[in-house]
Design a protein around this motif. Structure first.
Motif, PDB file in Angstrom:
ATOM      1  N   MET A  73       0.839  -1.479   0.041  1.00  0.00           N
ATOM      2  CA  MET A  73       0.091  -0.108  -0.391  1.00  0.00           C
ATOM      3  C   MET A  73       1.246   1.354  -0.116  1.00  0.00           C
ATOM      4  O   MET A  73       1.646   1.407   0.843  1.00  0.00           O
ATOM      5  N   PRO A  74       0.863   2.428  -1.147  1.00  0.00           N
ATOM      6  CA  PRO A  74       1.683   3.933  -0.727  1.00  0.00           C
ATOM      7  C   PRO A  74       1.043   4.275   0.122  1.00  0.00           C
ATOM      8  O   PRO A  74      -0.171   4.433   0.938  1.00  0.00           O
ATOM      9  N   GLU A  75       1.909   5.670   0.242  1.00  0.00           N
ATOM     10  CA  GLU A  75       1.916   5.963   1.273  1.00  0.00           C
ATOM     11  C   GLU A  75       0.435   7.052   0.795  1.00  0.00           C
ATOM     12  O   GLU A  75       0.829   7.570  -0.549  1.00  0.00           O
ATOM     13  N   LEU A  76      -0.356   7.616   1.523  1.00  0.00           N
ATOM     14  CA  LEU A  76      -1.591   8.462   1.338  1.00  0.00           C
ATOM     15  C   LEU A  76      -1.538  10.094   1.623  1.00  0.00           C
ATOM     16  O   LEU A  76      -0.953  10.136   2.922  1.00  0.00           O
ATOM     17  N   ALA A  77      -2.130  10.604   0.853  1.00  0.00           N
ATOM     18  CA  ALA A  77      -2.822  11.842   1.085  1.00  0.00           C
ATOM     19  C   ALA A  77      -4.049  11.851   0.720  1.00  0.00           C
ATOM     20  O   ALA A  77      -5.118  11.549   0.181  1.00  0.00           O
ATOM     21  N   TYR A  78      -4.660  12.825   1.422  1.00  0.00           N
ATOM     22  CA  TYR A  78      -6.087  13.500   1.358  1.00  0.00           C
ATOM     23  C   TYR A  78      -6.076  15.241   1.041  1.00  0.00           C
ATOM     24  O   TYR A  78      -5.028  15.963   2.288  1.00  0.00           O
ATOM     25  N   VAL A  79      -6.890  15.532   0.182  1.00  0.00           N
ATOM     26  CA  VAL A  79      -6.592  16.776   0.198  1.00  0.00           C
ATOM     27  C   VAL A  79      -8.624  16.786  -0.138  1.00  0.00           C
ATOM     28  O   VAL A  79      -8.833  16.352  -0.924  1.00  0.00           O
ATOM     29  N   ASN A  80      -9.178  17.604   0.955  1.00  0.00           N
ATOM     30  CA  ASN A  80     -10.456  17.765   0.700  1.00  0.00           C
ATOM     31  C   ASN A  80     -10.737  16.331  -0.007  1.00  0.00           C
ATOM     32  O   ASN A  80     -11.662  16.942  -0.365  1.00  0.00           O
ATOM     33  N   GLY A  81     -10.958  15.933   0.827  1.00  0.00           N
ATOM     34  CA  GLY A  81     -11.844  14.629   0.379  1.00  0.00           C
ATOM     35  C   GLY A  81     -11.576  13.439  -0.429  1.00  0.00           C
ATOM     36  O   GLY A  81     -11.579  12.240  -0.979  1.00  0.00           O
TER      37      GLY A  81
END
Ligand SMILES: Cc1ncc(COP(=O)(O)O)c(C=O)c1O
Length: 279
Positions: free
Chosen positions: A1-9
Motif C-alpha cells: 500500500m503506498p503512502e497516502l494523502a488526503y486533500v479535501n476529500g
C-alpha cells in the motif's frame, strides 16, 4: 500500500496530491497542523492532538473544515485506508485558496490535507543539541505551519554537527525546534511552563502525568540555561521522537554524557503507554 494523502476529500498516493498555488498556506503560512504517531494500527492521543488543533484554530480565528468529532472520524477512516501499522499521521488546515491578498475573503473553504507516512526506524537512542536564541513569534502556543525559525535552527544544529537546536530566551531554556525540553538535577525533573512561549506538547503532558504517577519531584516553571548545563540528565519529547536523551549541550556533556536513569524510565513508561493504548 503506498503512502497516502488526503486533500479535501480526495485520497491519492502522496506524490499525486495537489493543492492550489493560491492556497493561503503556501502564500502566507496561514494554517495550522498536527503530527500524530500511530502504533500497531492505532493512533496515540488523537483526541488530545485534535483538541490542540482546535485551540490553534481559535488563536488564529481560523475555521476548521468540519466539527471536531467529524474530523476525528475522517482522520480515522483515512488512516485505516493506509494499512500502515507504524506511521506518522500529518494533518494540516489552512484558511483556503483565494487570490493573493493579505485579508482573506469571507466564507473561504478551508483546505484540509492529511498524509500517512511509514515509520521505518525506532526513535534515536540519544541526541546532541545546541542552543540558539529564540527568534520566533509570540504565539508559540499555536501549532502554526509558519516554521521558518525552527527550520533555520535545525540547519544551525546540523552545521554544528548536532541533532537538535533548543531555543533560549532571557537565559531560560524554552523548547527544542520541534520538541519539548526536560532537565533532571539532583532527582528533580524540570521543564518550562506552557506560558505561551512554548507549544503544549501532547507527549510532554503524558510524560508529566507519568512522572506524577511515579511520585517524581517535578518543577514546571522557568528553566535557567545554567541549570540545563549543569544537569545530570536532559531529554526531549515529541510525538515523532517519543522520549530522547540529550547527552550533550553546546558541545559539553550533560551529566556523564550518557542517557540517565530518569530519562530511561520516562522513555520506557511512555512506550508502555503506547503499547497499552494501541493493544
Ligand atoms: C515547537 C514544538 N514543541 C514541542 C513539540 C512536541 O509536541 P508533541 O509532543 O505534541 O508532538 C513540537 C512538535 O512538533 C514542536 O514543534
Amino acid at each position: 500500500m503506498p503512502e497516502l494523502a488526503y486533500v479535501n476529500g480526495l485520497v491519492t498516493p502522496v506524490d499525486e496530491a495537489r493543492v492550489s498555488i493560491e492556497d493561503r498556506g503556501f502564500q502566507f503560512s496561514d494554517g495550522i497542523y498536527e503530527v500524530v504517531r500511530t502504533h500497531n494500527g492505532g493512533f496515540i492521543d488523537l483526541e488530545r492532538h485534535l483538541a490542540r488543533l482546535e485551540r490553534s484554530a481559535t488563536m488564529l480565528d481560523l475555521a476548521l473544515p468540519m466539527p471536531l468529532p467529524e474530523l476525528e472520524r475522517v482522520s480515522r477512516e483515512f488512516y485505516a485506508q493506509s494499512a500502515l501499522p507504524e506511521a506518522i499521521f500529518y494533518l494540516q488546515v489552512t484558511r483556503g485558496a483565494a487570490p493573493r491578498r493579505h485579508t482573506a475573503p469571507p466564507g473561504l473553504t478551508p483546505t484540509l490535507v492529511m498524509t500517512v507516512r511509514a515509520i521505518t526506524q525506532p526513535p534515536p537512542e540519544r541526541y546532541t543539541a545546541i542552543t540558539v536564541p529564540n527568534n520566533r513569534w509570540k504565539l508559540c502556543a499555536c501549532k502554526s505551519i509558519g516554521l521558518l525559525p525552527a527550520v533555520l535552527a535545525k540547519h544551525a544544529a546540523l552545521r554544528a554537527g548536532a541533532d537538535e537546536a533548543v531555543f533560549v530566551e532571557d537565559g531560560l531554556v524554552l523548547e527544542g525546534a520541534s520538541d519539548n525540553f526536560f532537565a533532571v538535577k539532583d532527582g528533580v525533573v524540570y521543564t518550562p511552563d506552557t506560558d505561551g512561549r512554548i507549544l503544549a506538547g501532547v507527549t510532554r503532558e503524558r510524560v508529566l502525568e507519568q512522572l506524577a504517577e511515579r511520585g517524581a519531584r517535578v518543577e514546571v516553571g522557568p528553566l535557567p540555561l545554567e541549570l540545563a548545563r549543569s544537569a545530570d540528565e536532559a531529554f526531549i519529547t515529541s510525538s515523532v521522537l517519543t522520549v530522547v536523551p540529550i547527552v550533550a549541550l553546546d558541545g559539553r556533556p550533560v551529566g556523564d554524557g550518557r542517557p540517565g536513569p530518569v530519562t530511561g524510565r520516562a522513555r520506557e513508561d511512555y512506550w508502555d503507554f503506547i503499547r497499552r493504548t494501541t493493544a
